[in-house]
Enzyme design. Structure first.
Site, PDB file in Angstrom:
ATOM      1  N   CYS A  47       0.904  -1.163   0.094  1.00 41.44           N
ATOM      2  CA  CYS A  47       0.005   0.059  -0.032  1.00 41.44           C
ATOM      3  C   CYS A  47       0.923   1.373  -0.136  1.00 41.44           C
ATOM      4  CB  CYS A  47      -0.833  -0.076   1.087  1.00 41.44           C
ATOM      5  SG  CYS A  47      -1.795  -1.346   1.337  1.00 41.44           S
ATOM      6  N   ARG A 124      -7.891  -4.297  -3.190  1.00 48.02           N
ATOM      7  CA  ARG A 124      -7.388  -2.931  -4.089  1.00 48.02           C
ATOM      8  C   ARG A 124      -8.523  -2.738  -5.186  1.00 48.02           C
ATOM      9  NH1 ARG A 124      -2.253  -2.397  -1.839  1.00 48.02           N
ATOM     10  NH2 ARG A 124      -1.888  -4.516  -0.943  1.00 48.02           N
TER      11      ARG A 124
END
Ligand code: BEZ
Length: 211
Positions: A47, A124
């Protein structure tokens, strides 16, 4: 079970807290295109690379009249500490708002939690939303794989080019490449199309042009 807004659906509106203050999506959008993405969790390595890359490419999104918006099921305090860490460790300032979604209200509305992958964090997800607040594209990646931010940028430019010109774009299209003219559906239109010397005729059902 939450539903996923599909291509052509209205993007759900919401109000939530962000690193740039309370944000009501429909007002904040302000007539622009939006790339709305979720990531699993703050202070995690994949991330962090994604957030750094979205930030590095932010001027390119802005040049396409496109706003970036991030989300995870974290508090605004966690987001702020993470952004400070990215700035101090990597020298990168995150210029777009990060939504706090501890109650998962926004994540549920956008179908960002996939229980088969994880019931506690968002996958995601990427939603490309046009200025009329319609979903134009969506992408889902699992927790283990970082996204290609240049591909998301290319997708936005491709969607904008298609919308502005009533055309389609071929595989691996890049800005400046020729685009695909919609196929004809009548004998007369087909003959007229084939007589158009400004087009590149690849096959009776495929004609290309520059835009
Ligand atoms: C990561 O961003 O590194 C990550 C987050 C959640 C699960 C696995 C990896």
């Amino acid at each position: 079970m939450s539903t996923i807004p599909r291509i052509g659906d209205p993007a759900p509106d919401f109000t939530a807290n962000s690193t740039q203050g309370p944000l009501t999506f429909s007002e904040w959008q302000n007539g622009k295109w939006v790339v709305f993405f979720s990531h699993p969790a703050d202070f995690t390595p994949v991330c962090t690379t994604e957030l750094a890359e979205f930030s590095r490419r932010a001027p390119a999104f802005e040049a396409l009249n496109t706003r970036l918006l991030g989300l995870s099921i974290d508090s605004v305090h966690s987001h702020l500490a993470w952004l400070e860490s990215i700035e101090s460790k990597m020298g990168i300032e995150v210029p777009f708002p990060m939504l706090a979604d501890i109650d998962t209200k926004v994540a549920q509305a956008y179908g960002m939690i996939h229980p088969g992958e994880s019931s506690t964090v968002t996958v995601r997800a990427v939603f490309v939303i046009d200025p009329s607040r319609t979903v134009r594209a969506l992408i889902y990646y699992p927790l283990s794989n970082g996204r290609n931010i240049d591909e998301i940028l290319r997708l936005v430019e491709s969607l904008q080019t298609a919308a502005a010109n009533g055309i389609a774009t071929p595989a691996n299209w890049r800005p400046g490449d020729k685009v695909i003219v919609p196929p004809t559906t009548t004998v007369a239109a087909r003959k007229a199309r084939l007589a158009d010397a400004t087009l590149e005729h690849v096959a009776p059902y495929m004609a290309l042009k520059s835009v």
